[in-house]
Enzyme design. Structure first.
Site, mmCIF file in Angstrom:
data_model
loop_
_atom_site.group_PDB
_atom_site.id
_atom_site.type_symbol
_atom_site.label_atom_id
_atom_site.label_comp_id
_atom_site.label_asym_id
_atom_site.label_seq_id
_atom_site.Cartn_x
_atom_site.Cartn_y
_atom_site.Cartn_z
ATOM 1 N N LEU A 275 25.915 34.189 39.971
ATOM 2 C CA LEU A 275 24.656 33.456 39.759
ATOM 3 C C LEU A 275 23.781 34.136 38.709
ATOM 4 C CD1 LEU A 275 23.841 32.421 43.448
ATOM 5 C CD2 LEU A 275 24.799 31.002 41.617
ATOM 6 N N SER B 84 38.725 45.769 38.109
ATOM 7 C CA SER B 84 37.436 45.188 37.743
ATOM 8 C C SER B 84 37.104 45.516 36.294
ATOM 9 C CB SER B 84 36.338 45.647 38.698
ATOM 10 O OG SER B 84 35.150 44.917 38.444
ATOM 11 N N ASN B 85 36.356 46.570 36.045
ATOM 12 C CA ASN B 85 35.844 46.821 34.694
ATOM 13 C C ASN B 85 36.825 47.663 33.870
ATOM 14 O OD1 ASN B 85 32.992 45.646 35.049
ATOM 15 N ND2 ASN B 85 33.224 46.995 36.802
ATOM 16 N N TYR C 184 28.306 51.592 46.737
ATOM 17 C CA TYR C 184 27.143 50.772 47.133
ATOM 18 C C TYR C 184 26.448 51.449 48.301
ATOM 19 C CZ TYR C 184 29.427 46.825 44.638
ATOM 20 O OH TYR C 184 30.020 46.003 43.716
ATOM 21 N N TYR D 186 32.170 38.421 39.450
ATOM 22 C CA TYR D 186 30.933 38.983 40.008
ATOM 23 C C TYR D 186 29.736 38.481 39.213
ATOM 24 C CZ TYR D 186 31.203 42.768 36.401
ATOM 25 O OH TYR D 186 31.274 43.502 35.235
ATOM 26 N N SER E 45 22.602 37.244 38.116
ATOM 27 C CA SER E 45 21.476 38.028 38.674
ATOM 28 C C SER E 45 20.388 37.145 39.278
ATOM 29 C CB SER E 45 20.872 38.930 37.588
ATOM 30 O OG SER E 45 21.839 39.810 37.074
ATOM 31 N N GLN F 126 38.392 41.191 38.838
ATOM 32 C CA GLN F 126 36.981 40.919 39.140
ATOM 33 C C GLN F 126 36.181 41.069 37.841
ATOM 34 O OE1 GLN F 126 33.543 42.943 41.839
ATOM 35 N NE2 GLN F 126 35.462 42.539 42.916
ATOM 36 N N LYS G 283 15.091 30.151 40.197
ATOM 37 C CA LYS G 283 13.776 30.693 40.578
ATOM 38 C C LYS G 283 13.108 31.497 39.477
ATOM 39 C CE LYS G 283 15.375 34.756 43.227
ATOM 40 N NZ LYS G 283 15.376 35.339 44.573
#
Length: 314
Positions: free
Chosen positions: A213, A155-156, A53, A210, A215, A181, A221
């Site tokens: 929401l 994770s993945n 990141y 993960y 994205s 995750q 919104k």
């Protein structure tokens, strides 16, 4: 605030896991410090990042870890926090890589950026599908024994490789993953519930989903294509602009009005009500967004609320 224990560890966490992918991307260093101060000021202590990141900004990543490291050093809060980071993701410089050589190099780089002597939870971020699972686990064994990492997580990774990892751990007396995750939220249920939930139950894994929401879609919104330009991340919500998405938003609107709260708070509270979920991962870039996260553990959804959300999201 009531803490939850990550299974098979002595790590105590508040039930929201802050996603550090925004640090060095949609938040600069000062803004990141402000958000982290407010997040921890409310009693939350679990921060998630990765060595890559935000690679999409500079092609190599490391900014998020650097910002967290500077913030921890300036605040003197390291011992109050549970820090998770990851290894193995793809960048412009290299492909997915969970070889022993890459892990041993990467963990030292992460520790340097984080300005700490240990990582609480170290994830296999992506599976390269080539490295023998025993080799990856042997690398983790080495860095755990050296005190650089406390526990490992996944994770993945495909269900097959995840099971193979547990079999190799048992056979060779190597470290076991303690957490998973996965991609899981009201819009993305099948992959986790069908393929990973049985494994999480069988192997006693804590689960930190993960994109909790979807994205940003579950904030409410993005309700039309015109709304997608509202933020840098809007395009990620395009695929949810369908009948199912509208039904889920309708349910979230109804329940949030009933409880006088926000759709995002309800969506996170639904995750927290799932028996296998320990702490959803979610980001915030403003104080108002943080407030919606803070409210989620306090919101007790009723059975009819959960039924309405389950029906809309099936």
């Amino acid at each position: 605030m009531e803490k939850r224990t990550i299974k098979n560890t002595d790590l105590q966490i508040a039930p929201i896991n802050f996603g550090g992918n925004v640090f060095g991307w949609t938040l600069d260093e000062k803004q990141s410090f402000d958000i982290l101060d407010k997040f921890t000021g409310e009693g939350f202590n679990f921060i998630d990042t990765a060595d890559t990141y935000s690679w999409w900004v500079n092609g190599k990543g490391g900014q998020s870890e650097e910002i967290i490291g500077k913030w921890m050093k300036s605040r003197g809060k390291r011992n109050d926090l549970v820090i998770a980071t990851k290894v193995g993701s793809e960048t412009k410089e290299h492909g997915f890589d969970i070889s022993k050589k890459h892990i041993l190099k990467s963990v030292d780089e992460s520790l340097q950026r984080l300005q700490t002597d240990h990582i609480d939870l170290y994830y296999t971020h992506f599976d390269d599908k080539i490295t023998p699972v025993e080799e990856t686990l042997q690398a983790y064994d080495e860095i755990i024994k050296a005190g650089k990492v406390r526990y490992i997580a996944a994770s993945n990774i495909s269900p097959e490789r995840l099971r193979a990892s547990f079999e190799a751990s048992k056979k060779n007396n190597l470290p076991k993953y303690v957490a998973l995750q996965p991609h899981y939220n009201l819009m993305e249920r099948e992959g986790f519930e069908k393929n990973y939930a049985p494994l999480a139950e069988e192997f006693g894994l804590s689960v930190f989903p993960y994109w909790s929401l979807a994205s940003g879609f579950l904030t409410g919104k993005y309700r039309s294509e015109d709304d997608l330009s509202k933020s840098q991340r809007g395009e990620g919500a395009r695929k949810y602009l369908n009948n199912k998405g509208m039904e889920v938003l309708k349910a979230l609107d109804e329940i949030s009005a009933k409880h006088n709260t926000k759709p995002a708070t309800v969506a996170l509270s639904w995750l927290l009500a799932q028996p296998l979920i320990t702490a959803p991962i979610v980001s915030a870039t403003s104080e108002s967004q943080l407030e919606t996260l803070f409210a989620a553990p306090k919101l007790q959804l009723e059975n009819d609320d959960l039924e309405l959300l389950n029906k809309a999201s099936q």
